[in-house]
Write an enzyme that holds these catalytic residues in place. Structure first.
Site, PDB file in Angstrom:
ATOM      1  N   VAL A 178       0.812  -1.265  -0.171  1.00 34.68           N
ATOM      2  CA  VAL A 178      -0.016   0.074   0.130  1.00 34.68           C
ATOM      3  C   VAL A 178       0.990   1.308   0.130  1.00 34.68           C
ATOM      4  O   VAL A 178       0.757   1.888  -0.864  1.00 34.68           O
ATOM      5  CB  VAL A 178      -0.873  -0.074   1.188  1.00 34.68           C
ATOM      6  N   ARG A 196      14.548  -3.184   2.820  1.00 32.52           N
ATOM      7  CA  ARG A 196      13.741  -2.656   1.808  1.00 32.52           C
ATOM      8  C   ARG A 196      14.060  -1.320   1.089  1.00 32.52           C
ATOM      9  O   ARG A 196      14.009  -1.113   0.278  1.00 32.52           O
ATOM     10  CB  ARG A 196      12.340  -2.821   2.535  1.00 32.52           C
ATOM     11  N   THR A 237      -1.904  -4.591   9.570  1.00 34.48           N
ATOM     12  CA  THR A 237      -2.758  -4.605  10.751  1.00 34.48           C
ATOM     13  C   THR A 237      -3.359  -6.129  10.584  1.00 34.48           C
ATOM     14  O   THR A 237      -4.203  -6.459  10.157  1.00 34.48           O
ATOM     15  CB  THR A 237      -4.134  -3.790  10.507  1.00 34.48           C
ATOM     16  N   CYS A 251      -6.094  -9.531   4.166  1.00 34.76           N
ATOM     17  CA  CYS A 251      -7.096  -8.279   3.752  1.00 34.76           C
ATOM     18  C   CYS A 251      -8.369  -9.079   3.959  1.00 34.76           C
ATOM     19  O   CYS A 251      -8.994  -9.144   5.047  1.00 34.76           O
ATOM     20  CB  CYS A 251      -7.129  -7.569   2.424  1.00 34.76           C
TER      21      CYS A 251
END
Ligand SMILES: NC(=O)c1ccc[n+]([C@@H]2O[C@H](COP(=O)([O-])OP(=O)(O)OC[C@H]3O[C@@H](n4cnc5c(N)ncnc54)[C@H](O)[C@@H]3O)[C@@H](O)[C@H]2O)c1
Length: 420
Positions: free
Chosen positions: A11, A34, A80, A255
């Site tokens: 995201v 990263r 999350t 998700c």
């Protein structure tokens, strides 16, 4: 305006790149490897090419908190997940809030993008921001919430082409947040009436999808017992104008299979025990072991010995045409088959061997389709519909009495022995 993007995953990075074409943007992530890769122009999630990263001329990367202090807009897009009891694990979100709290200055806005339950931003995150900044919410600093709707691996519905819900902690801030996103989202924005509404909207989008898939999965369980082909039924029913075109399958990833637990957790905490949402989750979580047992039944029917049988599983990522293996439910098929005594090989050209071994208990991955031994498998399960698998002739990989089970309805019905 100076934007800090906190959490540069699936995201955060595309969003940082979109903002970085227009505004001074600094991407911050705790994963130093990263950051190093991104500085070299390599995105391991394969969402952005080196060229696309170069186009974001005002974007820079850092793993140092000091570098984000000069920002006045903070956007948080950290994971999350749920813990092993399926309760929300807010650790990354609260840690990112701590970091931002330390950097926060007078008049700054903190916008959360992570998927959460309604109330999380104001009840869980704001107190941390206040504590670590020493500033007062809606006096010294403000918040927004704008959930992300991207779909990993989807090169068509990219961040600027998806209409975005926005919100803010006061009407003025809601407008500022909306204007900010409007300036980069060509598909436009929708300003929700409050942060809680925006949070709830995101979590129900994914919960609705989960329940709809659970419904067709349940149909597949029923029709499987009756010897009726579910895809044929769905095709027939789909000729009605308002029949929803959902397909049965595994529901993994971080998700659809996770977000409903955020909603049910919040519901439980206020004394409501959700029934529909959780029963959908149970159906979907059981599909991996169902696929394995259906395959074993077919193998027995075809005269195969189960103990020691060689089974090839095509695909380990949680969805097609993307390298994301987190919370892939393909592993349920693998585990169940192993319990039956089968020797399972997994082939996935998209997944990373080291990540698969790390995430799934040393599971050894076959990357190359070309290295699969023709005619050598007692069963083949098509678990993920990567476009790359289209070159495979499923029957050529299995032995004469071998079985092909197609979870995704990827191959022609005539080439498979069973499907969901
Ligand atoms: N992946 C999707 O398709 C998708 C779609 C919509 C919404 N979401 C939601 O967006 C959020 C982020 O998901 P993602 O897929 O980008 O996750 P991700 O795991 O790909 O990326 C998260 C990044 O955050 C970094 N991070 C973790 N803790 C941090 C901290 N304290 N400070 C700074 N960086 C930190 C990680 O190193 C990682 O690079 C989640 O809430 C998810 O549910 C994801």
């Amino acid at each position: 305006m100076r934007i800090a993007l906190v959490g540069l995953g699936y995201v955060g990075l595309p969003l940082a790149a979109a903002f970085g074409k227009v505004y001074e943007t600094i991407g911050f992530d705790i994963n130093e490897a990263r950051i190093e890769e991104l500085r070299r122009g390599y995105d391991r999630t394969l969402e952005l090419t080196t060229e696309q990263l170069k186009e974001a001329t005002k974007l820079s990367f850092t793993a140092s908190l000091d570098d984000i202090r000069s920002a006045n807009i903070y956007i948080i897009s950290v994971p999350t997940p749920v813990d092993q009891h399926k309760n929300p694990d807010l650790t990354p979100l609260l840690k990112a809030s701590q970091s931002v709290g330390k950097a926060l200055g007078q008049g700054d806005i903190v916008i959360y993008e992570s998927t959460v339950y309604p109330g999380c931003t104001e009840e869980d995150c704001v107190p941390i921001l206040e504590r670590f900044s020493g500033l007062k919410f809606n006096v010294d600093f403000f918040c927004g919430y704008s959930p992300e709707r991207i779909n990993p691996g989807d090169k068509e519905h990219t961040v600027s082409k998806i209409r975005k819900v926005t919100s803010g902690s006061t009407p003025e801030i809601a407008q500022q947040v909306d204007d900010l996103y409007k300036s980069i989202i060509t598909a436009g924005t929708y300003k929700a009436s409050s942060i809680k509404v925006a949070e709830a909207a995101k979590v129900i989008e994914n919960s609705q999808r989960d329940i709809n898939i659970a419904f067709v999965n349940e149909l597949s369980l029923i029709f499987g017992k009756m010897g009726i082909d579910t895809s044929d039924v769905l095709e027939a029913a789909g000729t009605k104008w308002n029949f929803l075109p959902f397909r049965p399958g595994l529901v993994g990833g971080h998700c659809i299979g996770v977000d409903p637990y955020y909603l049910t957790y919040k519901a439980e905490s206020i004394g409501y025990h959700p029934q529909v949402i959780l029963s959908g989750r149970r159906v979907n979580d059981g599909m991996g072991s169902y696929v394995a047992s259906q395959t074993v039944k077919l193998m027995i029917k075809h005269g195969n010995r189960i103990d020691g049988a060689k089974v090839l599983v095509l695909g380990i990522t949680f969805k097609e045409n993307c390298p994301d293996i987190r919370n892939s439910r393909v592993i349920d098929i693998v585990d169940e088959l192993r319990e039956f005594g089968c020797a399972v090989e997994v082939c996935d050209p998209w997944a990373n061997e080291a990540e698969v071994a790390h995430e799934y208990n040393g599971l050894k991955l076959t990357k190359e389709i070309a290295s699969l031994k023709r005619g050598s498998y007692d069963a083949l399960i098509v678990a993920v519909s990567h476009k790359l698998f289209a070159e495979i002739k499923p029957r050529s990989l299995v032995s004469e009495n071998g079985v092909v089970f197609d979870v995704k309805g990827f191959f022609d019905k005539s080439e498979v022995d069973g499907r969901l």
